[in-house]
Design a protein around this motif. Structure first.
Motif, PDB file in Angstrom:
ATOM      1  N   ARG A 244       0.829  -1.428   0.036  1.00  9.19           N
ATOM      2  CA  ARG A 244      -0.043  -0.290  -0.071  1.00  9.19           C
ATOM      3  C   ARG A 244       0.950   1.215  -0.009  1.00  9.19           C
ATOM      4  NH1 ARG A 244      -5.159   1.027   0.670  1.00  9.19           N
ATOM      5  NH2 ARG A 244      -5.595  -1.099   1.142  1.00  9.19           N
ATOM      6  N   TYR A 245       2.090   1.357   0.799  1.00 14.88           N
ATOM      7  CA  TYR A 245       2.774   2.396   0.797  1.00 14.88           C
ATOM      8  C   TYR A 245       3.286   2.794  -0.606  1.00 14.88           C
ATOM      9  CZ  TYR A 245       2.753   3.016   5.811  1.00 14.88           C
ATOM     10  OH  TYR A 245       2.461   3.220   7.110  1.00 14.88           O
ATOM     11  N   ALA A 246       3.774   1.702  -1.314  1.00 16.41           N
ATOM     12  CA  ALA A 246       4.356   1.910  -2.555  1.00 16.41           C
ATOM     13  C   ALA A 246       3.342   1.998  -3.662  1.00 16.41           C
ATOM     14  CB  ALA A 246       5.055   0.431  -3.051  1.00 16.41           C
ATOM     15  N   TYR A 247       1.999   1.598  -3.305  1.00 18.07           N
ATOM     16  CA  TYR A 247       1.148   2.004  -4.223  1.00 18.07           C
ATOM     17  C   TYR A 247       0.660   3.462  -4.268  1.00 18.07           C
ATOM     18  CZ  TYR A 247      -3.844   2.265  -6.260  1.00 18.07           C
ATOM     19  OH  TYR A 247      -4.849   2.478  -6.751  1.00 18.07           O
ATOM     20  N   ASN A 248       0.682   4.205  -3.219  1.00 17.51           N
ATOM     21  CA  ASN A 248       0.655   5.518  -2.747  1.00 17.51           C
ATOM     22  C   ASN A 248       1.570   6.451  -3.422  1.00 17.51           C
ATOM     23  OD1 ASN A 248      -2.383   5.219  -2.006  1.00 17.51           O
ATOM     24  ND2 ASN A 248      -1.750   4.710  -0.178  1.00 17.51           N
ATOM     25  N   ALA A 249       2.866   5.964  -3.592  1.00 19.21           N
ATOM     26  CA  ALA A 249       3.970   6.705  -3.997  1.00 19.21           C
ATOM     27  C   ALA A 249       3.965   7.258  -5.480  1.00 19.21           C
ATOM     28  CB  ALA A 249       5.081   5.905  -3.694  1.00 19.21           C
ATOM     29  N   ASP A 250       4.509   8.050  -5.882  1.00 17.73           N
ATOM     30  CA  ASP A 250       4.642   8.505  -7.401  1.00 17.73           C
ATOM     31  C   ASP A 250       5.493   7.557  -8.216  1.00 17.73           C
ATOM     32  OD1 ASP A 250       3.274  11.296  -6.799  1.00 17.73           O
ATOM     33  OD2 ASP A 250       5.267  11.554  -5.601  1.00 17.73           O
ATOM     34  N   HIS A 251       6.404   6.878  -7.714  1.00 17.47           N
ATOM     35  CA  HIS A 251       7.124   5.825  -8.240  1.00 17.47           C
ATOM     36  C   HIS A 251       7.816   4.663  -7.468  1.00 17.47           C
ATOM     37  CE1 HIS A 251       7.670   8.734 -11.607  1.00 17.47           C
ATOM     38  NE2 HIS A 251       7.988   9.423 -10.787  1.00 17.47           N
ATOM     39  N   ILE A 252       8.112   3.553  -7.954  1.00 16.36           N
ATOM     40  CA  ILE A 252       8.667   2.381  -7.380  1.00 16.36           C
ATOM     41  C   ILE A 252      10.224   2.239  -8.000  1.00 16.36           C
ATOM     42  CG2 ILE A 252       8.680   0.108  -6.638  1.00 16.36           C
ATOM     43  CD1 ILE A 252       5.543   0.087  -6.738  1.00 16.36           C
ATOM     44  N   ALA A 253      11.109   2.022  -7.107  1.00 22.21           N
ATOM     45  CA  ALA A 253      12.403   1.549  -7.413  1.00 22.21           C
ATOM     46  C   ALA A 253      12.646   0.057  -6.870  1.00 22.21           C
ATOM     47  CB  ALA A 253      13.471   2.491  -6.957  1.00 22.21           C
ATOM     48  N   VAL A 254      12.761  -1.019  -8.015  1.00 23.91           N
ATOM     49  CA  VAL A 254      12.814  -2.242  -7.324  1.00 23.91           C
ATOM     50  C   VAL A 254      14.376  -2.693  -7.619  1.00 23.91           C
ATOM     51  CG1 VAL A 254      12.464  -3.180  -9.707  1.00 23.91           C
ATOM     52  CG2 VAL A 254      12.023  -4.704  -7.962  1.00 23.91           C
ATOM     53  N   ILE A 255      14.844  -3.165  -6.470  1.00 27.60           N
ATOM     54  CA  ILE A 255      16.294  -3.628  -6.165  1.00 27.60           C
ATOM     55  C   ILE A 255      16.392  -5.151  -5.793  1.00 27.60           C
ATOM     56  CG2 ILE A 255      18.626  -3.442  -4.923  1.00 27.60           C
ATOM     57  CD1 ILE A 255      16.032  -0.538  -5.386  1.00 27.60           C
ATOM     58  N   ASN A 256      17.085  -5.814  -6.421  1.00 27.00           N
ATOM     59  CA  ASN A 256      17.006  -7.593  -6.025  1.00 27.00           C
ATOM     60  C   ASN A 256      18.269  -7.853  -6.606  1.00 27.00           C
ATOM     61  OD1 ASN A 256      16.343  -9.522  -4.427  1.00 27.00           O
ATOM     62  ND2 ASN A 256      14.845 -10.464  -5.929  1.00 27.00           N
ATOM     63  N   ARG A 257      18.827  -8.969  -6.160  1.00 27.98           N
ATOM     64  CA  ARG A 257      19.909  -9.942  -6.813  1.00 27.98           C
ATOM     65  C   ARG A 257      19.074 -10.999  -7.759  1.00 27.98           C
ATOM     66  NH1 ARG A 257      22.223 -13.393  -2.241  1.00 27.98           N
ATOM     67  NH2 ARG A 257      20.199 -14.052  -2.127  1.00 27.98           N
ATOM     68  N   VAL A 258      19.798 -11.003  -8.797  1.00 28.57           N
ATOM     69  CA  VAL A 258      19.229 -12.048  -9.792  1.00 28.57           C
ATOM     70  C   VAL A 258      20.159 -13.244  -9.630  1.00 28.57           C
ATOM     71  CG1 VAL A 258      19.457 -12.305 -12.344  1.00 28.57           C
ATOM     72  CG2 VAL A 258      18.821  -9.996 -11.467  1.00 28.57           C
ATOM     73  N   LYS A 259      19.662 -14.294  -9.677  1.00 27.74           N
ATOM     74  CA  LYS A 259      20.042 -15.722  -9.246  1.00 27.74           C
ATOM     75  C   LYS A 259      19.215 -16.652  -9.838  1.00 27.74           C
ATOM     76  CE  LYS A 259      20.722 -17.519  -5.426  1.00 27.74           C
ATOM     77  NZ  LYS A 259      19.509 -18.683  -5.433  1.00 27.74           N
TER      78      LYS A 259
ATOM     79  N   LEU B  70      10.030   3.323 -11.725  1.00 27.53           N
ATOM     80  CA  LEU B  70      11.039   4.232 -11.908  1.00 27.53           C
ATOM     81  C   LEU B  70      12.234   3.702 -12.680  1.00 27.53           C
ATOM     82  CD1 LEU B  70      11.952   7.267 -12.083  1.00 27.53           C
ATOM     83  CD2 LEU B  70      12.789   6.999  -9.831  1.00 27.53           C
ATOM     84  N   PHE B  71      12.767   2.487 -12.116  1.00 28.41           N
ATOM     85  CA  PHE B  71      13.899   1.678 -12.611  1.00 28.41           C
ATOM     86  C   PHE B  71      14.119   0.584 -11.825  1.00 28.41           C
ATOM     87  CE2 PHE B  71      15.791   4.460  -9.267  1.00 28.41           C
ATOM     88  CZ  PHE B  71      16.498   3.365  -8.452  1.00 28.41           C
ATOM     89  N   GLY B  72      14.887  -0.360 -12.436  1.00 26.42           N
ATOM     90  CA  GLY B  72      15.492  -1.579 -11.498  1.00 26.42           C
ATOM     91  C   GLY B  72      16.763  -1.589 -11.146  1.00 26.42           C
ATOM     92  N   LEU B  73      17.259  -1.820 -10.244  1.00 25.65           N
ATOM     93  CA  LEU B  73      18.690  -2.101  -9.980  1.00 25.65           C
ATOM     94  C   LEU B  73      19.109  -3.695  -9.575  1.00 25.65           C
ATOM     95  CD1 LEU B  73      21.346  -0.387  -9.786  1.00 25.65           C
ATOM     96  CD2 LEU B  73      21.044  -0.664  -7.285  1.00 25.65           C
ATOM     97  N   ALA B  74      19.446  -4.449 -10.824  1.00 32.99           N
ATOM     98  CA  ALA B  74      19.954  -5.654 -10.459  1.00 32.99           C
ATOM     99  C   ALA B  74      21.168  -5.960  -9.893  1.00 32.99           C
ATOM    100  CB  ALA B  74      19.896  -6.262 -12.031  1.00 32.99           C
ATOM    101  N   ILE B  75      21.484  -6.734  -9.146  1.00 34.88           N
ATOM    102  CA  ILE B  75      22.709  -7.211  -8.284  1.00 34.88           C
ATOM    103  C   ILE B  75      23.267  -8.579  -8.806  1.00 34.88           C
ATOM    104  CG2 ILE B  75      23.919  -7.534  -6.291  1.00 34.88           C
ATOM    105  CD1 ILE B  75      21.301  -5.452  -5.019  1.00 34.88           C
ATOM    106  N   LEU B  76      24.322  -8.593  -9.249  1.00 32.20           N
ATOM    107  CA  LEU B  76      24.989  -9.890  -9.408  1.00 32.20           C
ATOM    108  C   LEU B  76      25.951 -10.342  -8.256  1.00 32.20           C
ATOM    109  CD1 LEU B  76      25.371 -10.473 -13.314  1.00 32.20           C
ATOM    110  CD2 LEU B  76      23.536 -11.093 -11.963  1.00 32.20           C
ATOM    111  N   GLU B  77      26.117 -11.543  -7.785  1.00 31.96           N
ATOM    112  CA  GLU B  77      27.019 -11.893  -6.862  1.00 31.96           C
ATOM    113  C   GLU B  77      27.889 -12.958  -7.379  1.00 31.96           C
ATOM    114  OE1 GLU B  77      25.318 -12.887  -3.058  1.00 31.96           O
ATOM    115  OE2 GLU B  77      24.579 -10.839  -2.850  1.00 31.96           O
ATOM    116  N   ASN B  78      29.199 -13.157  -6.901  1.00 37.06           N
ATOM    117  CA  ASN B  78      30.051 -14.377  -7.311  1.00 37.06           C
ATOM    118  C   ASN B  78      30.074 -15.252  -6.122  1.00 37.06           C
ATOM    119  OD1 ASN B  78      31.771 -13.573  -5.136  1.00 37.06           O
ATOM    120  ND2 ASN B  78      32.984 -11.969  -6.274  1.00 37.06           N
ATOM    121  N   ALA B  79      30.768 -16.276  -6.551  1.00 36.96           N
ATOM    122  CA  ALA B  79      30.738 -17.723  -5.514  1.00 36.96           C
ATOM    123  C   ALA B  79      31.286 -17.363  -4.153  1.00 36.96           C
ATOM    124  CB  ALA B  79      31.318 -18.724  -6.285  1.00 36.96           C
TER     125      ALA B  79
END
Length: 428
Positions: A139-154, A211-220
Motif C-alpha cells: 500500500r505504501y508503494a501503491y500510494n507513492a509516485d514511483h517504485i524502484a525495485v532492487i534485487n539480486r538476480v540468481k 522508475l527503474f530496476g537495480l539488478a545485483i549479481l554476486e560471485n561464488a
C-alpha cells in the motif's frame, strides 16, 4: 571443551581443499551503484519532490545496506523523496515490525539509510492477468509516485524459467507482501511460473510508476560482482541475460555425485530454501519443477545447524536426511510455519531424524549409503551452500581432484575432529 579425534573406521578421513571460481568483484560498492544510476538520468524521469518507494528484501544480499544507501542518495540528488519499504512476503513473522527487524539485521534502518522506512502488511490489487492471477502492490508503494525495485538476480531454488529470482519475481511476490506471496505460491501449482511472473512484472511496468530496476549479481564468494541500473521497459529482457551470467558465477560442490554432503549451516540468509537447491540438487517440487539432468546428486544430506540471521526460520530443513537436536532447538515454529505455508511448501519443514551430536548425525547418514564402507565414501563438508570456496572432502575423492586446476588440496586427509560433545569445530 577439549577437542578429540579418536580413530573411527566408520568415518572417512577428510582433507581441506580450496575451490577457485570466477571472481569479478565491485570494489567500491556505493560509488559503483551510484555511477550505474547516473546513466539513467533520474532527474529527467521524475518530478522534483516525487515520492519514490524503494524495495528492500529479506535475502542475505552482500553489501545490501551500501547499495540501498547509494540508491537513496541518488534519488535525493535527482530531487526525489525516497523511502524504503520491506518487499517480502511472510518473512519477519508476516508482521510489519518483524519485517523492519529483518531489515535492521542487515544494517538497513532509518539512521543508516537517511530516509524513512514504511512497513505495512497491507496490499492493493493493481491488475489481473489473463490466467486470472491478481497482481498486488504494497500500500505504501501503491500510494507513492514511483517504485524502484532492487534485487539480486540468481537461479531460483524452486522454479525454472527465462527469469527466476530477481527483479521480476520481486515485483510479482515481494512487492505484493504476504497476500501476494501466499496467492502466487499456491497458484504456481496450477499456472505457469514464468508467464505469471513476467505478467506481473509487465503489469507494474504498464502502470507507469516503475522508475527503474537495480539488478545485483554476486560471485561464488558472496561478494558483489556487479550492479546494473535498468530502465523499466528494459527490465524483462535485461534480466534474462543477467540470469545466464549469474549461473556462470555460481559456486558448486567440489565433486559429483556424493554419498554424503555435510552442511554446517542452513538458513534464510543463505537461501530461500535454507540450502540452495541448485547446489544440493534436490527440488522442493520435483514433479512440477524437477532438477535438470545435470544437477548435482548427493545420496544423503546432513544439516547440522541454523544460522543466527535466520532468526529461527528453518524452511528447507525437510530437504535434509538427518539433522541435530541443536538445530531443532533453534527453530522458531511460528516463523517457520508461516513462511512454509505462505510458500505452499509444508513438506519443506518436515523435521528429519535429529541426533544429539554432529558425529552421531554423520554416522547415521553414512550408515544408509548402501554397500560402500563409510570410510571409503564420497563425502564432502561445506559451511553452507553460499560458502563453497573452502570445503572438506573425503580421502576417496582426492584422486579425481588432484589434477583439476581450479582445486587446490590444502591438507592431506586426517581423522575427523569432534569436541567432547561430539560436535565439529566451526568451519573456518
Amino acid at each position: 571443551m577439549n577437542s578429540t579425534s579418536p580413530p573411527n573406521g566408520r568415518l572417512p578421513k577428510m582433507a581441506r581443499i580450496r575451490h577457485r571460481f570466477p571472481r569479478p568483484a565491485l570494489t567500491d560498492i556505493r560509488a559503483g551503484a551510484a555511477q550505474e544510476l547516473k546513466r539513467l538520468r533520474l532527474e529527467t524521469r521524475l518530478q522534483p519532490g516525487a515520492e519514490v518507494a524503494v524495495t528492500a528484501g529479506s535475502r542475505g544480499i552482500a553489501n545490501i545496506a551500501e547499495i540501498l544507501r547509494a540508491v537513496v542518495d541518488s534519488l535525493k540528488d535527482a530531487g526525489a523523496k525516497p523511502f524504503i519499504f520491506p518487499a517480502m512476503g511472510s518473512h519477519g513473522g508476516a508482521t510489519a515490525q518483524g519485517q523492519i527487524d529483518v531489515l535492521n539485521s542487515y544494517g538497513v534502518n532509518e539512521n543508516s539509510m537517511g530516509c524513512p522506512i514504511r512497513s505495512s502488511m497491507d496490499a492493493v490489487e493493481i491488475g489481473v492477468l489473463s490466467n486470472g492471477t491478481p497482481v498486488y502492490c504494497d500500500r505504501y508503494a501503491y500510494n507513492a509516485d514511483h517504485i524502484a525495485v532492487i534485487n539480486r538476480v540468481k537461479p531460483h531454488t524452486d522454479f525454472n524459467g527465462c527469469v527466476e529470482s530477481g527483479l521480476c519475481k520481486m515485483l510479482a511476490i515481494g512487492v505484493g507482501k504476504q497476500l501476494g506471496a501466499d496467492y502466487y505460491h499456491k497458484a504456481f501449482l496450477n499456472v505457469d511460473f514464468e508467464s505469471t511472473v513476467l505478467g506481473a512484472a509487465q503489469t507494474h511496468i504498464d502502470r507507469g510508476k516503475l522508475l527503474f530496476g537495480l539488478a545485483i549479481l554476486e560471485n561464488a564468494y558472496d561478494e558483489t560482482a556487479s550492479v546494473h541500473a535498468i530502465a523499466p521497459e528494459e527490465i524483462i529482457e535485461t534480466e534474462q541475460k543477467l540470469l545466464t551470467e549469474a549461473r556462470r558465477l555460481m559456486g558448486k560442490l567440489p565433486a559429483d555425485p556424493l554419498d554424503c554432503l555435510i552442511i554446517d549451516q542452513i538458513g534464510k540468509n543463505i537461501s530461500g530454501t535454507g540450502m540452495d537447491t541448485n547446489i544440493i540438487g534436490r527440488a522442493l517440487f520435483p514433479d512440477l519443477y524437477p532438477m535438470p539432468p545435470n544437477a548435482p546428486k548427493a545420496l544423503r544430506i546432513a544439516a547440522l545447524d541454523l544460522t543466527e540471521k535466520s532468526y529461527g526460520n528453518a524452511c528447507g530443513i525437510g530437504l535434509a536426511d538427518v539433522t541435530t537436536q541443536r538445530l531443532v532447538d533453534r527453530i522458531d515454529m511460528h516463523a517457520t510455519v508461516m513462511n512454509a505455508f505462505t510458500a505452499n511448501t509444508p513438506h519443506g519443514v518436515r523435521i528429519p531424524a535429529a541426533f544429539r551430536s554432529d558425529k552421531e548425525a554423520i554416522l547415521k547418514a553414512l550408515d544408509t549409503i548402501g554397500l560402500t564402507p563409510p570410510e571409503r565414501s564420497r563425502t564432502a563438508r561445506i559451511k553452507s551452500t553460499l560458502h563453497l570456496s573452502e570445503a572438506m572432502v573425503s580421502e576417496a575423492l582426492l584422486p579425481e581432484l588432484r589434477d583439476r586446476s581450479e582445486i587446490e588440496i590444502v591438507s592431506e586427509p586426517e581423522e575427523m575432529v569432534f569436541d567432547s560433545n561430539g560436535n565439529l569445530p566451526a568451519f573456518i
